[in-house]
Design an enzyme around this catalytic site. Structure first.
Site, short mmCIF file in Angstrom:
data_model
loop_
_atom_site.label_atom_id
_atom_site.label_comp_id
_atom_site.label_asym_id
_atom_site.label_seq_id
_atom_site.Cartn_x
_atom_site.Cartn_y
_atom_site.Cartn_z
N ASP A 17 0.84 -1.20 0.00
CA ASP A 17 0.00 0.00 0.00
C ASP A 17 0.88 1.25 0.00
O ASP A 17 2.11 1.16 -0.12
CB ASP A 17 -0.98 -0.02 1.17
CG ASP A 17 -0.27 -0.02 2.53
OD1 ASP A 17 0.94 0.28 2.60
OD2 ASP A 17 -0.95 -0.30 3.54
N ALA A 18 0.27 2.40 0.19
CA ALA A 18 1.00 3.67 0.16
C ALA A 18 2.04 3.77 1.28
O ALA A 18 3.00 4.53 1.18
CB ALA A 18 0.03 4.85 0.26
#
Length: 149
Positions: free
Chosen positions: A30-31
Site C-alpha cells: 500500500d502507500a
C-alpha cells in the site's frame, strides 16, 4: 532461442502442514510500503488451492462436471501481528484442523522466517453450484485430506 519450461511456485508437505512460498511484490503493498491487508487473503487462497492440487486433485474437473461443485469460503478470521514489506519471502503454512460432512476448517499462518505475521482460520464448505447448497465432501478427497489432520 531455447525457452526452458518454468513452473509456477509449488509448496510441499512437512509433517501435517503444507508450506507454500510467496514473495511480496510492489503491487502487494500500500502507500505505506507494507502489504495491503486484503492481499494476505490472496496469499492464503493460493496456498489452499495449491494444497488441494498437491493432494492430486484437479479442482477444474469439479467445476466442469455436470453436477459442478467446489469449495467456497464460509467464514474467515485473521489476526495481523506484524507487517510484511516489498521483497519479503514469506511462507504460508496450511493445516486442516477439522473435516465435517460438507465443511472443513483450516488454520493458516503467514511467516517470514521464524516471525509469525498473520494467523488465519478459514472454514470452507463444499458447495453444489447448481442449487447453491452444501454437499458432502467426496469420500476420496476426505481420505486424502485426513492424512494431514
Amino acid at each position: 532461442m531455447i525457452i526452458k519450461a518454468v513452473s509456477p511456485a509449488e509448496g510441499e508437505f512437512k509433517d501435517n502442514e503444507f508450506l507454500f512460498p510467496v514473495r511480496v511484490y510492489y503491487e502487494d503493498t500500500d502507500a505505506g510500503g507494507i502489504v495491503y491487508y486484503a492481499n494476505y487473503l490472496k496469499f492464503a487462497e493460493r496456498a489452499r488451492t495449491e494444497f488441494i492440487r498437491a493432494l492430486g486433485v484437479r479442482q477444474q474437473e469439479g467445476l466442469e462436471a455436470e453436477d459442478r461443485a467446489g469449495f467456497v469460503v464460509r467464514h474467515c478470521e485473521m489476526d495481523f501481528l506484524l507487517p510484511a514489506v516489498l521483497d519479503d519471502e514469506l511462507v504460508v503454512a496450511t493445516r486442516i484442523t477439522e473435516i465435517r460432512g460438507a465443511a472443513m476448517t483450516m488454520r493458516q499462518e503467514i511467516r517470514r522466517g521464524d516471525q509469525l505475521l498473520v494467523e488465519t482460520e478459514v472454514q470452507v464448505v463444499y458447495l453444489t453450484f447448481k442449487n447453491k447448497r452444501p454437499s458432502r465432501i467426496p469420500k476420496e478427497l476426505v481420505a486424502k485430506m485426513e492424512q494431514y489432520l
